[in-house]
Design a protein around this motif. Structure first.
Motif, PDB file in Angstrom:
ATOM      1  N   VAL A  44       0.859  -1.186   0.000  1.00 60.97           N
ATOM      2  CA  VAL A  44       0.000   0.000   0.000  1.00 60.97           C
ATOM      3  C   VAL A  44       0.891   1.230   0.000  1.00 60.97           C
ATOM      4  CG1 VAL A  44      -1.580   1.360   1.429  1.00 60.97           C
ATOM      5  CG2 VAL A  44      -1.982  -1.066   1.126  1.00 60.97           C
ATOM      6  N   LYS A  45       0.481   2.258  -0.722  1.00 55.56           N
ATOM      7  CA  LYS A  45       1.196   3.529  -0.723  1.00 55.56           C
ATOM      8  C   LYS A  45       0.206   4.672  -0.528  1.00 55.56           C
ATOM      9  CE  LYS A  45       5.374   2.016  -2.132  1.00 55.56           C
ATOM     10  NZ  LYS A  45       6.619   2.171  -1.368  1.00 55.56           N
ATOM     11  N   THR A  46       0.655   5.731   0.133  1.00 54.42           N
ATOM     12  CA  THR A  46      -0.103   6.978   0.114  1.00 54.42           C
ATOM     13  C   THR A  46       0.192   7.634  -1.223  1.00 54.42           C
ATOM     14  OG1 THR A  46       0.047   7.230   2.513  1.00 54.42           O
ATOM     15  CG2 THR A  46      -0.508   9.194   1.229  1.00 54.42           C
ATOM     16  N   VAL A  47      -0.805   7.693  -2.107  1.00 55.28           N
ATOM     17  CA  VAL A  47      -0.564   8.194  -3.471  1.00 55.28           C
ATOM     18  C   VAL A  47      -0.753   9.701  -3.563  1.00 55.28           C
ATOM     19  CG1 VAL A  47      -1.152   5.973  -4.496  1.00 55.28           C
ATOM     20  CG2 VAL A  47      -2.940   7.711  -4.248  1.00 55.28           C
ATOM     21  N   ALA A  48      -1.454  10.297  -2.598  1.00 54.77           N
ATOM     22  CA  ALA A  48      -1.642  11.750  -2.580  1.00 54.77           C
ATOM     23  C   ALA A  48      -2.227  12.139  -1.230  1.00 54.77           C
ATOM     24  CB  ALA A  48      -2.579  12.207  -3.700  1.00 54.77           C
ATOM     25  N   VAL A  49      -2.068  13.410  -0.882  1.00 54.19           N
ATOM     26  CA  VAL A  49      -2.688  13.976   0.314  1.00 54.19           C
ATOM     27  C   VAL A  49      -3.405  15.251  -0.109  1.00 54.19           C
ATOM     28  CG1 VAL A  49      -2.310  14.988   2.599  1.00 54.19           C
ATOM     29  CG2 VAL A  49      -0.950  13.004   1.872  1.00 54.19           C
ATOM     30  N   GLY A  50      -4.624  15.434   0.374  1.00 57.57           N
ATOM     31  CA  GLY A  50      -5.390  16.628   0.042  1.00 57.57           C
ATOM     32  C   GLY A  50      -5.779  17.408   1.284  1.00 57.57           C
ATOM     33  N   ILE A  51      -5.711  18.727   1.190  1.00 56.66           N
ATOM     34  CA  ILE A  51      -6.149  19.617   2.260  1.00 56.66           C
ATOM     35  C   ILE A  51      -7.155  20.605   1.680  1.00 56.66           C
ATOM     36  CG2 ILE A  51      -5.488  21.310   4.000  1.00 56.66           C
ATOM     37  CD1 ILE A  51      -4.273  18.632   4.621  1.00 56.66           C
ATOM     38  N   PHE A  52      -8.420  20.471   2.090  1.00 58.43           N
ATOM     39  CA  PHE A  52      -9.444  21.457   1.722  1.00 58.43           C
ATOM     40  C   PHE A  52      -9.471  22.545   2.795  1.00 58.43           C
ATOM     41  CE2 PHE A  52     -11.069  17.647  -0.443  1.00 58.43           C
ATOM     42  CZ  PHE A  52     -11.430  18.162  -1.682  1.00 58.43           C
ATOM     43  N   ASP A  53      -9.306  23.791   2.387  1.00 54.10           N
ATOM     44  CA  ASP A  53      -9.397  24.940   3.283  1.00 54.10           C
ATOM     45  C   ASP A  53     -10.714  25.646   2.987  1.00 54.10           C
ATOM     46  OD1 ASP A  53      -9.227  27.492   4.488  1.00 54.10           O
ATOM     47  OD2 ASP A  53      -7.037  27.473   4.387  1.00 54.10           O
ATOM     48  N   CYS A  54     -11.688  25.479   3.887  1.00 49.61           N
ATOM     49  CA  CYS A  54     -13.033  26.019   3.645  1.00 49.61           C
ATOM     50  C   CYS A  54     -13.070  27.543   3.726  1.00 49.61           C
ATOM     51  CB  CYS A  54     -14.023  25.427   4.645  1.00 49.61           C
ATOM     52  SG  CYS A  54     -14.168  23.633   4.572  1.00 49.61           S
ATOM     53  N   ASN A  55     -12.141  28.151   4.463  1.00 50.17           N
ATOM     54  CA  ASN A  55     -12.099  29.606   4.569  1.00 50.17           C
ATOM     55  C   ASN A  55     -11.489  30.243   3.331  1.00 50.17           C
ATOM     56  OD1 ASN A  55     -11.478  28.460   7.630  1.00 50.17           O
ATOM     57  ND2 ASN A  55     -13.005  30.089   7.582  1.00 50.17           N
ATOM     58  N   ALA A  56     -10.356  29.696   2.895  1.00 49.11           N
ATOM     59  CA  ALA A  56      -9.691  30.226   1.706  1.00 49.11           C
ATOM     60  C   ALA A  56     -10.322  29.714   0.420  1.00 49.11           C
ATOM     61  CB  ALA A  56      -8.207  29.850   1.734  1.00 49.11           C
ATOM     62  N   LYS A  57     -11.172  28.670   0.542  1.00 46.44           N
ATOM     63  CA  LYS A  57     -11.793  28.015  -0.616  1.00 46.44           C
ATOM     64  C   LYS A  57     -10.723  27.511  -1.590  1.00 46.44           C
ATOM     65  CE  LYS A  57     -16.357  30.145  -0.384  1.00 46.44           C
ATOM     66  NZ  LYS A  57     -16.187  30.705   0.965  1.00 46.44           N
ATOM     67  N   THR A  58      -9.797  26.715  -1.028  1.00 49.80           N
ATOM     68  CA  THR A  58      -8.740  26.111  -1.828  1.00 49.80           C
ATOM     69  C   THR A  58      -8.626  24.630  -1.514  1.00 49.80           C
ATOM     70  OG1 THR A  58      -7.057  26.667  -0.161  1.00 49.80           O
ATOM     71  CG2 THR A  58      -7.380  28.236  -1.990  1.00 49.80           C
ATOM     72  N   TRP A  59      -8.006  23.915  -2.443  1.00 49.04           N
ATOM     73  CA  TRP A  59      -7.743  22.482  -2.303  1.00 49.04           C
ATOM     74  C   TRP A  59      -6.276  22.263  -2.636  1.00 49.04           C
ATOM     75  CZ3 TRP A  59     -10.352  18.403  -6.041  1.00 49.04           C
ATOM     76  CH2 TRP A  59      -9.984  17.121  -5.650  1.00 49.04           C
ATOM     77  N   LEU A 103      -5.577  24.234  -5.878  1.00 54.86           N
ATOM     78  CA  LEU A 103      -6.690  24.510  -6.781  1.00 54.86           C
ATOM     79  C   LEU A 103      -7.724  25.393  -6.094  1.00 54.86           C
ATOM     80  CD1 LEU A 103      -7.315  20.915  -8.211  1.00 54.86           C
ATOM     81  CD2 LEU A 103      -6.106  22.794  -9.336  1.00 54.86           C
ATOM     82  N   PRO A 104      -8.266  26.387  -6.793  1.00 55.80           N
ATOM     83  CA  PRO A 104      -9.379  27.154  -6.220  1.00 55.80           C
ATOM     84  C   PRO A 104     -10.655  26.334  -6.271  1.00 55.80           C
ATOM     85  CG  PRO A 104      -8.970  27.860  -8.471  1.00 55.80           C
ATOM     86  CD  PRO A 104      -7.896  26.848  -8.144  1.00 55.80           C
ATOM     87  N   LEU A 105     -11.510  26.496  -5.272  1.00 51.18           N
ATOM     88  CA  LEU A 105     -12.813  25.836  -5.269  1.00 51.18           C
ATOM     89  C   LEU A 105     -13.804  26.774  -5.939  1.00 51.18           C
ATOM     90  CD1 LEU A 105     -12.817  24.349  -1.635  1.00 51.18           C
ATOM     91  CD2 LEU A 105     -12.004  23.307  -3.753  1.00 51.18           C
ATOM     92  N   VAL A 106     -14.153  26.473  -7.179  1.00 50.05           N
ATOM     93  CA  VAL A 106     -15.002  27.337  -7.986  1.00 50.05           C
ATOM     94  C   VAL A 106     -16.455  26.891  -7.809  1.00 50.05           C
ATOM     95  CG1 VAL A 106     -15.489  28.204 -10.301  1.00 50.05           C
ATOM     96  CG2 VAL A 106     -13.129  27.638  -9.642  1.00 50.05           C
ATOM     97  N   LEU A 107     -17.271  27.786  -7.276  1.00 41.31           N
ATOM     98  CA  LEU A 107     -18.648  27.427  -6.931  1.00 41.31           C
ATOM     99  C   LEU A 107     -19.646  28.105  -7.860  1.00 41.31           C
ATOM    100  CD1 LEU A 107     -18.417  27.725  -3.039  1.00 41.31           C
ATOM    101  CD2 LEU A 107     -17.791  25.794  -4.521  1.00 41.31           C
ATOM    102  N   LYS A 108     -20.824  27.530  -7.935  1.00 48.81           N
ATOM    103  CA  LYS A 108     -21.901  28.073  -8.751  1.00 48.81           C
ATOM    104  C   LYS A 108     -22.413  29.355  -8.126  1.00 48.81           C
ATOM    105  CE  LYS A 108     -26.302  26.568 -10.796  1.00 48.81           C
ATOM    106  NZ  LYS A 108     -27.268  25.433 -10.885  1.00 48.81           N
ATOM    107  N   GLU A 109     -22.606  30.359  -8.955  1.00 50.10           N
ATOM    108  CA  GLU A 109     -23.118  31.634  -8.451  1.00 50.10           C
ATOM    109  C   GLU A 109     -24.611  31.534  -8.222  1.00 50.10           C
ATOM    110  OE1 GLU A 109     -22.102  34.889 -10.939  1.00 50.10           O
ATOM    111  OE2 GLU A 109     -19.938  34.519 -10.851  1.00 50.10           O
ATOM    112  N   ASN A 110     -25.059  32.081  -7.083  1.00 52.98           N
ATOM    113  CA  ASN A 110     -26.503  32.118  -6.799  1.00 52.98           C
ATOM    114  C   ASN A 110     -27.158  33.173  -7.658  1.00 52.98           C
ATOM    115  OD1 ASN A 110     -26.347  30.143  -4.750  1.00 52.98           O
ATOM    116  ND2 ASN A 110     -25.737  31.680  -3.248  1.00 52.98           N
ATOM    117  N   LYS A 111     -28.308  32.810  -8.210  1.00 48.96           N
ATOM    118  CA  LYS A 111     -29.022  33.764  -9.070  1.00 48.96           C
ATOM    119  C   LYS A 111     -30.321  34.200  -8.415  1.00 48.96           C
ATOM    120  CE  LYS A 111     -27.142  31.912 -13.383  1.00 48.96           C
ATOM    121  NZ  LYS A 111     -27.459  31.340 -14.701  1.00 48.96           N
TER     122      LYS A 111
END
Length: 389
Positions: free
Chosen positions: A350-365, A381-389
């Motif tokens: 088994v290997k750790t193939v990647a590690v991810g950190i989601f920052d909900c305040n900065a909206k980054t991954w 990566l920026p977390l790109v969200l749908k705009e509310n209409k």
């Protein structure tokens, strides 16, 4: 089981490709297959789990029946995702049945009353921190060593040809880290509605052929617009999960205080999944590995249990995490000689193939291709969200 020679030869590459694609489910699948055909062929060819467990089980009457029953079920409930997987297979020019076997996973071996010869990955550790100004979801993506260097991002915008299947999403827009040849959704992902989530594989003793494989349920989760809908997707009423996993998640666009959730999902004798959800309010933390903590479920895979207990013991020796740096330190811990949190020792299956950190305040991954306690992320990566209409 010894790891594949491929990871020994080239080692850990500092590279994770990404595909931006738009179209129908089949078109997006075909684009994935065509773009990453080299990685998919490399992953499928000589894959130890496929050769030693999945194909031998498929070539028995019991295994073929489990395959046919499960495929019929997902064609009925999730035909759009079957076409997406067909697109991947045709784009990469690999047999569909081999990719579907990967998605059935432990359902196949246990359908013929055998423990898998190739053990499931015994890793994946997730930490949720819910502090003011530090709202973090961190995750180690651990997989069989065959998977090292066989991952990629897919950022997809799907407009279906017609509304069908259980949820009939009019539009799906998401970014997901994918194993080669697999549907998006089973590692770590986010969608444009603000759902972010990570997955911990759980190993149940009694899987259910003919029910929905977990990888199809988590694929459907990529379309969820809110927490209520996410719970409905996991329950999968009318069918239910065929095997188990846990999901760590939050919605960036939810009203009120930040809430993180860990959902443990398991098969049941009823026509829906077993589901238990734990919620972390502000000031609280969630840590989860690959062992059921709340659902009373018979588990298998002794190594997975041992690893989970030892990794959880390592994590709980630290003070309760308060910020992102605490999470990267904990997820990078490799001090345990047999069951480290970050797995990269020579000869490990088994290997750790990647590690991810989601920052909900900065909206980054932030994605790390190596130990996050010692290295910078390979991409943020920026977390790109749908705009509310």
């Amino acid at each position: 089981m010894a790891p594949s020679n491929r990871s020994k030869i080239i080692g850990r590459l500092q590279s994770i490709p990404i595909l931006y694609t738009r179209g129908t489910h089949y078109e997006v699948g075909f684009n994935m297959g065509r773009t990453f055909s080299g990685l998919i062929h490399s992953f499928v060819t000589g894959n130890t789990a496929l050769e030693e467990d999945l194909l031998p089980a498929y070539n028995t009457p019991e295994g073929k029946k489990a395959y046919d029953d499960t495929l019929a079920s997902v064609k009925k409930n999730f035909p759009q995702y079957v076409r997406e997987l067909e697109g991947i297979a045709e784009g990469a020019n690999v047999p569909f049945f081999k990719l579907f076997l990967f998605h059935m996973d432990d359902i196949m071996a246990l359908a013929v009353n055998e423990e898998p010869k190739v053990q499931q990955p015994v890793g994946c550790s997730s930490i949720c921190v819910n502090q003011k100004g530090q709202e973090i979801l961190g995750h180690t993506e651990d997989a069989l060593s065959d998977t090292l260097n066989h991952i990629y991002f897919v950022s997809a915008h799907i407009i279906p040809e017609k509304l069908e299947g259980k949820w009939q999403f009019k539009e799906e827009k998401f970014t997901s880290l994918c194993y080669a040849g697999h549907l998006p959704g089973y590692t770590m992902s986010y969608n444009h509605h603000g759902l972010i989530f990570t997955i911990n594989t759980l190993s149940v003793k009694h899987t259910r052929p003919g029910k929905t494989p977990r990888m199809f349920i988590t694929r459907a989760l990529l379309g969820a617009e809110n927490f209520v809908q996410a719970q409905d997707i996991l329950r999968d009423r009318g069918c239910g999960a065929g095997n188990g996993c846990s999901i760590n998640m939050t919605f960036l666009k939810q009203e009120g205080d930040r809430m993180f959730h860990n959902a443990e999902m398991a098969p049941s004798d009823k026509d829906e999944s077993q589901l238990n959800i734990f919620t972390a309010s502000p000031g609280e933390c969630i840590m989860h590995t690959n062992k059921y903590l709340r659902l009373n479920v018979k588990e298998t895979n002794e190594n997975m249990t041992k690893s989970s207990i030892n990794r959880m013991a390592t994590l709980t020796k630290y003070p309760a995490p308060k910020k992102k740096e605490d999470v990267t330190t904990m997820l990078g811990d490799n001090k345990h000689s047999e069951f480290p949190v970050f797995v990269d020792y020579p000869g490990s299956y088994v290997k750790t193939v990647a590690v991810g950190i989601f920052d909900c305040n900065a909206k980054t991954w932030s994605i790390y291709s190596d130990n996050p306690s010692k290295n910078e992320p390979i991409v943020v990566l920026p977390l790109v969200l749908k705009e509310n209409k």
